[in-house]
Design a protein around this motif. Structure first.
Motif, PDB file in Angstrom:
ATOM      1  N   ARG A  67      -3.358   6.374   3.254  1.00 34.64           N
ATOM      2  CA  ARG A  67      -2.054   7.013   3.017  1.00 34.64           C
ATOM      3  C   ARG A  67      -1.584   7.787   4.245  1.00 34.64           C
ATOM      4  O   ARG A  67      -0.444   7.662   4.670  1.00 34.64           O
ATOM      5  CB  ARG A  67      -2.114   7.931   1.812  1.00 34.64           C
ATOM      6  N   GLU A  73      -6.484   5.092  -0.711  1.00 36.82           N
ATOM      7  CA  GLU A  73      -5.912   6.435  -0.552  1.00 36.82           C
ATOM      8  C   GLU A  73      -6.133   6.959   0.860  1.00 36.82           C
ATOM      9  O   GLU A  73      -5.295   7.672   1.404  1.00 36.82           O
ATOM     10  CB  GLU A  73      -6.524   7.414  -1.558  1.00 36.82           C
ATOM     11  N   SER A 123       0.962   4.092  -2.933  1.00 35.55           N
ATOM     12  CA  SER A 123       0.561   5.470  -2.637  1.00 35.55           C
ATOM     13  C   SER A 123       1.370   6.464  -3.463  1.00 35.55           C
ATOM     14  O   SER A 123       0.976   7.613  -3.608  1.00 35.55           O
ATOM     15  CB  SER A 123       0.687   5.772  -1.139  1.00 35.55           C
ATOM     16  N   SER A 166       1.624   6.953   6.535  1.00 35.45           N
ATOM     17  CA  SER A 166       2.660   7.973   6.645  1.00 35.45           C
ATOM     18  C   SER A 166       2.976   8.259   8.112  1.00 35.45           C
ATOM     19  O   SER A 166       4.140   8.363   8.500  1.00 35.45           O
ATOM     20  CB  SER A 166       2.215   9.245   5.932  1.00 35.45           C
ATOM     21  N   LEU A 198       0.832  -1.200   0.000  1.00 36.56           N
ATOM     22  CA  LEU A 198       0.000   0.000   0.000  1.00 36.56           C
ATOM     23  C   LEU A 198       0.868   1.253   0.000  1.00 36.56           C
ATOM     24  O   LEU A 198       0.568   2.231  -0.687  1.00 36.56           O
ATOM     25  CB  LEU A 198      -0.953  -0.001   1.194  1.00 36.56           C
ATOM     26  N   TRP A 199       1.947   1.220   0.755  1.00 34.86           N
ATOM     27  CA  TRP A 199       2.855   2.367   0.809  1.00 34.86           C
ATOM     28  C   TRP A 199       3.439   2.649  -0.574  1.00 34.86           C
ATOM     29  O   TRP A 199       3.456   3.792  -1.027  1.00 34.86           O
ATOM     30  CB  TRP A 199       3.962   2.098   1.826  1.00 34.86           C
ATOM     31  N   LEU A 231      -4.322   2.626  -6.075  1.00 35.96           N
ATOM     32  CA  LEU A 231      -5.135   2.670  -4.870  1.00 35.96           C
ATOM     33  C   LEU A 231      -6.532   3.182  -5.200  1.00 35.96           C
ATOM     34  O   LEU A 231      -6.690   4.083  -6.016  1.00 35.96           O
ATOM     35  CB  LEU A 231      -4.509   3.600  -3.827  1.00 35.96           C
TER      36      LEU A 231
END
Length: 126
Positions: free
Chosen positions: A97, A94, A39, A101, A35-36, A89
């Motif tokens: 994110r 999203e 992003s 982070s 997912l990172w 995403l």
């Protein structure tokens, strides 16, 4: 006579935490990392493999399928030849994110603190 108590709701029952399933899913070794990386924008399968060289193609396919099934990632296929498939995403993905982070920033801070502490402990005594 004792006061009647409210029936427990899913939000206040420790055995039915609403976040438990998602935390377990995100806690899987590769999911948060995938997912990172997504992003940062659309990625092809080979891009993801290059970013995570220790993941096997089979596991990468399984992880992408799991994220697609949870509406975190969408498969986008072009209609031009040769066909190109990318992964992006979704709005739900999203939305993670910021959380990812913050988690990264927290882990970075902890790593810096641990490094500083270990450096202090390594100073010569005299």
């Amino acid at each position: 006579m004792p006061e009647p108590t409210a029936a427990p709701t899913p939000a206040n029952r420790p055995d039915q935490c609403l976040a438990e399933g998602w935390l377990g899913f995100l806690g899987h070794r590769w999911n948060a990392l995938l997912l990172w990386h997504l992003s940062g924008g659309p990625k092809r399968f080979s891009d993801l493999q290059a970013l995570l060289p220790r993941i096997s193609p089979k596991v990468l396919s399984e992880r992408i399928a799991g994220m697609t099934g949870r509406d975190l990632v969408r498969r986008v296929e072009t209609n031009i030849f040769p066909r190109e498939v990318t992964y992006v995403l979704t709005a739900r993905g999203e939305a993670l994110r910021g959380i990812l982070s913050e988690l990264y920033d927290w882990a970075d801070d902890v790593a810096r603190q641990d490094a500083a502490t270990s450096m202090i402990g390594d100073e010569p005594k005299g």
